[in-house]
Design an enzyme around this catalytic site. Structure first.
Site, PDB file in Angstrom:
ATOM      1  N   GLU A   1     -44.670  -3.101 -74.411  1.00  0.00           N
ATOM      2  CA  GLU A   1     -44.783  -4.648 -76.370  1.00  0.00           C
ATOM      3  C   GLU A   1     -43.356  -3.793 -76.831  1.00  0.00           C
ATOM      4  O   GLU A   1     -43.667  -2.709 -76.388  1.00  0.00           O
ATOM      5  CB  GLU A   1     -45.735  -4.539 -76.387  1.00  0.00           C
ATOM      6  CG  GLU A   1     -45.851  -5.213 -78.127  1.00  0.00           C
ATOM      7  CD  GLU A   1     -45.831  -6.913 -78.187  1.00  0.00           C
ATOM      8  OE1 GLU A   1     -44.662  -6.980 -77.966  1.00  0.00           O
ATOM      9  OE2 GLU A   1     -46.217  -7.987 -77.991  1.00  0.00           O
ATOM     10  N   ASP A   2     -42.742  -4.075 -77.848  1.00  0.00           N
ATOM     11  CA  ASP A   2     -42.210  -3.461 -78.518  1.00  0.00           C
ATOM     12  C   ASP A   2     -43.271  -2.861 -80.073  1.00  0.00           C
ATOM     13  O   ASP A   2     -42.939  -1.214 -80.265  1.00  0.00           O
ATOM     14  CB  ASP A   2     -41.369  -4.358 -79.202  1.00  0.00           C
ATOM     15  CG  ASP A   2     -41.508  -5.496 -80.044  1.00  0.00           C
ATOM     16  OD1 ASP A   2     -42.817  -6.099 -80.451  1.00  0.00           O
ATOM     17  OD2 ASP A   2     -41.030  -6.489 -80.525  1.00  0.00           O
TER      18      ASP A   2
ATOM     19  N   ASP B   1     -49.123  -3.584 -84.646  1.00  0.00           N
ATOM     20  CA  ASP B   1     -50.036  -3.120 -85.604  1.00  0.00           C
ATOM     21  C   ASP B   1     -51.623  -3.617 -85.996  1.00  0.00           C
ATOM     22  O   ASP B   1     -51.698  -2.688 -86.056  1.00  0.00           O
ATOM     23  CB  ASP B   1     -48.918  -3.599 -86.492  1.00  0.00           C
ATOM     24  CG  ASP B   1     -49.188  -5.218 -86.730  1.00  0.00           C
ATOM     25  OD1 ASP B   1     -49.266  -5.362 -86.439  1.00  0.00           O
ATOM     26  OD2 ASP B   1     -47.527  -5.400 -87.511  1.00  0.00           O
TER      27      ASP B   1
ATOM     28  N   GLY C   1     -52.801  -5.348 -84.069  1.00  0.00           N
ATOM     29  CA  GLY C   1     -53.757  -5.352 -82.891  1.00  0.00           C
ATOM     30  C   GLY C   1     -54.491  -6.762 -81.642  1.00  0.00           C
ATOM     31  O   GLY C   1     -54.708  -6.643 -80.886  1.00  0.00           O
TER      32      GLY C   1
ATOM     33  N   THR D   1     -52.911  -9.594 -82.181  1.00  0.00           N
ATOM     34  CA  THR D   1     -51.738 -10.295 -80.349  1.00  0.00           C
ATOM     35  C   THR D   1     -52.192  -9.132 -79.168  1.00  0.00           C
ATOM     36  O   THR D   1     -52.428 -10.260 -78.091  1.00  0.00           O
ATOM     37  CB  THR D   1     -50.819  -9.844 -80.990  1.00  0.00           C
ATOM     38  OG1 THR D   1     -50.499 -11.078 -82.490  1.00  0.00           O
ATOM     39  CG2 THR D   1     -49.688 -10.582 -80.194  1.00  0.00           C
TER      40      THR D   1
END
Length: 178
Positions: A101-102, A105, A107, A109
Site C-alpha cells: 500500500e502507498d 493513516d 487504518g 481501509t
C-alpha cells in the site's frame, strides 16, 4: 479550495534507497524456499510495488496481483467507507501474501482489506507500506514493512495523488491549501 505543491519531504533518491532496504528485508524473511504473492493496492501503490518487486532477487518466486479499493474519492480525508472496485484474479489460499500500500493513516481501509484477505485463508499475510501517518490511526493495523513515518500533512507524488493529480512526481511533496 485550491491546492498547490509544497516542499519536498522525500526525494527520489531517499525513496529509492529505502525501497531497496525493504526489498532486502522481504528477501531475508522469505528466502528462496517460499513463493510470495505481492498484492498491490491500486492506483497509488503501483509505483512503489513496481520498484520493490524489481529489487527482489531473481531466485524468489514472486507473483503480482492487484486490488483497487478506495475510501478517499477526490477528498483529502478518508470517508471511512471502503469500496472494492477490482478484486484479485487468483486465489491466495495457502499462499504467503504481502499487501503493498502507498500510505496508511486512519487504518480503516487497510484494516477492512486485511480482514477480507484473511478470510481467504492465506498461509501468511503481511503488510508493506511506503508511508505511515501513525498519529492519524483510528484503528490498529500491523505494518510489517514500513518505508517512512510522516507527519499528518497531505502528500502527493510517487503514486500518491490529490483528485488524480500529481501521481507522476518523482519526489513526495506536501500539498498546501491556498
Amino acid at each position: 479550495m485550491a491546492y498547490r505543491l509544497g516542499e519536498v519531504i522525500l526525494s527520489r533518491d531517499t525513496i529509492a534507497r529505502r525501497v531497496k532496504e525493504l526489498a532486502e528485508e522481504i528477501a531475508n524473511d522469505y528466502g528462496k524456499d517460499k513463493s510470495i504473492v505481492v498484492v498491490g493496492i491500486l492506483t497509488g501503490a503501483a509505483f512503489f510495488l513496481t520498484d520493490i518487486v524489481r529489487e527482489l532477487p531473481e531466485d524468489i518466486d514472486v507473483r503480482v496481483d492487484f486490488m483497487s479499493v478506495a475510501s478517499y474519492g477526490d477528498n483529502t480525508e478518508s470517508s471511512g467507507v471502503v469500496r472494492i472496485f477490482h478484486d484479485l484474479k487468483s486465489s491466495i489460499e495457502g499462499k504467503h501474501v504481502i499487501v503493498v500500500e502507498d500510505i496508511v493513516d486512519s487504518g480503516l481501509t487497510l484494516s477492512h482489506l486485511i480482514g477480507l484477505l484473511e478470510g481467504r485463508h492465506p498461509e501468511s499475510l503481511k503488510v508493506c507500506v511506503l508511508l505511515d501517518k501513525y498519529e492519524r490511526r483510528k484503528t490498529e493495523v500491523k505494518v510489517d514493512y514500513c518505508g517512512f513515518r510522516i507527519p499528518d500533512k497531505f502528500v502527493v507524488g510517487y503514486g500518491l495523488d490529490y483528485a488524480g493529480k500529481w501521481r507522476h512526481l518523482k519526489d513526495i511533496k506536501y500539498v498546501v491549501a491556498e
